[in-house]
Design a protein around this motif. Sequence first.
Motif, short mmCIF file in Angstrom:
data_model
loop_
_atom_site.label_atom_id
_atom_site.label_comp_id
_atom_site.label_asym_id
_atom_site.label_seq_id
_atom_site.Cartn_x
_atom_site.Cartn_y
_atom_site.Cartn_z
N ARG A 172 -59.49 74.22 5.08
CA ARG A 172 -58.14 74.05 5.62
C ARG A 172 -57.24 73.34 4.62
N LEU A 173 -57.78 72.35 3.93
CA LEU A 173 -56.99 71.55 3.00
C LEU A 173 -56.53 72.37 1.80
N TRP A 174 -57.40 73.24 1.27
CA TRP A 174 -57.12 73.94 0.02
C TRP A 174 -56.79 75.42 0.20
N ALA A 175 -56.62 75.88 1.41
CA ALA A 175 -56.45 77.31 1.66
C ALA A 175 -55.30 77.92 0.87
N ASN A 176 -54.22 77.20 0.69
CA ASN A 176 -53.05 77.78 0.04
C ASN A 176 -52.91 77.40 -1.43
N GLU A 177 -53.89 76.69 -1.98
CA GLU A 177 -53.82 76.27 -3.38
C GLU A 177 -54.51 77.33 -4.25
N ASP A 202 -63.24 88.99 0.49
CA ASP A 202 -61.94 88.97 -0.16
C ASP A 202 -61.89 87.92 -1.26
N LEU A 203 -61.15 88.22 -2.33
CA LEU A 203 -61.14 87.40 -3.53
C LEU A 203 -60.61 85.99 -3.26
N ALA A 204 -59.56 85.88 -2.47
CA ALA A 204 -58.98 84.56 -2.21
C ALA A 204 -59.99 83.63 -1.56
N SER A 205 -60.76 84.16 -0.60
CA SER A 205 -61.78 83.34 0.06
C SER A 205 -62.92 83.00 -0.89
N GLN A 206 -63.27 83.94 -1.76
CA GLN A 206 -64.31 83.67 -2.75
C GLN A 206 -63.89 82.56 -3.70
N GLN A 207 -62.65 82.58 -4.12
CA GLN A 207 -62.16 81.56 -5.04
C GLN A 207 -62.08 80.20 -4.36
N LEU A 208 -61.66 80.18 -3.11
CA LEU A 208 -61.65 78.93 -2.34
C LEU A 208 -63.06 78.38 -2.21
N CYS A 209 -64.01 79.24 -1.89
CA CYS A 209 -65.42 78.87 -1.81
C CYS A 209 -65.90 78.30 -3.14
N GLY A 210 -65.49 78.94 -4.24
CA GLY A 210 -65.91 78.48 -5.56
C GLY A 210 -65.39 77.08 -5.86
N ARG A 211 -64.16 76.81 -5.49
CA ARG A 211 -63.62 75.47 -5.72
C ARG A 211 -64.39 74.43 -4.91
#
Length: 384
Positions: A172-177, A202-211
């Motif tokens: 939730r905190l980093w979803a839009n970063e 989806d790529l955006a979720s994968q990148q959020l997961c990676g962070r």
Amino acid sequence: MKFYTILASSVLLSACIGQVNDVSTDGTDGNSAATLGGAVDGAPLSGERPPTREEAEAILDRVVALYQDHAAAANPAGTHNISWRIDWDSDAVSAHVLLNAGEDWTVEVSKGYLTVSSMTPEVFALTMCHEMGHFIGGFPFKTSRRVDSALGTSISSEGQSDYFATKDCLPRLWANETEANAAAFAELDPSARERCTAATSDLASQQLCGRILLASLQTGRFYEEQAVLQAPRELVYPRFDTPDTTEVAVTKEGHPESQCRLDTLVAGAVCSVKATGTGIPGLVPPYGEYSDASEEAARPFACQTGPGARPRCWFQPDTVVTDCSELGQQACVVNDDGTHGVRYCGTTSGVDYYWCFQDEVCKTGRDGFSDCYAPDVDPDEGSP
């Protein structure tokens, strides 16, 4: 009421705030508060450093804002508030949560916690989410830290707070970063990225997961360093590829080992089941206890199988519950040969005994606490 302290994740059931000269707060009266609290293959990310004062306060504001609706909905509805406090004069490495007899759910952090060498803005955000997890994370709770249901919550265990941090709070905190998420994802090695690509399409979720995975690795290093400072031993940093394979017989309420904590953070990051609504998972009568009802109420809010399930190095879903209603939590006992001892009964830990030395006897004081003493010692008065 007793005063409980657990480093980096303290649990205090009553306020105990000393005089300070330089304090950041967020609250209605300026005195109460509430908020809180890269390495790739062992090497720190370039440019990482502890958060500035402005960054720390901004992170705290944002995390608190995410969960004010949960506090407002807690029993009695409309009376609770989350606030935060940073003591900029304290060099102690300390972050803890407080539940007061009033309305506030509070997190206090010291300057020393924010300025240790392995602290980064990412680690601070994750550990802040961990502290919030003590309020919001739900079952399993710290049964030894039971609080009155009128306070609106019960303190979640350390492992559950870690799981909540990466499963629910950081997403939730980093979803839009998106830029920061993409940069962190690129820092991971291919095997670590595969955990995220397998978890979501989806790529955006994968990148959020990676962070979140990268922050988890950094935080695992921080946890390990602090653990070694408390109890000196060889420093062994946790890794993605060395999971803790131990299995507990009963759910552990305190801090797991550093590798187990990293495994839990990873599980939260790849779990696709997110908490919904403003309720606290598993907070049903008897509040804060381990019960089938509490476990079942929390079940829809966590992954039960697969890579996103809570690791068995601290979580045991098949814990056998012991009925301590007749035995009580502790009592003096005498065995067949006349040896005195103290019998303990815990809901999840079962019945255990501590036997006194040969020249001691068990006595119970007016406060109901039983312990071993010399025969001529009054437990309420001390030595004669």
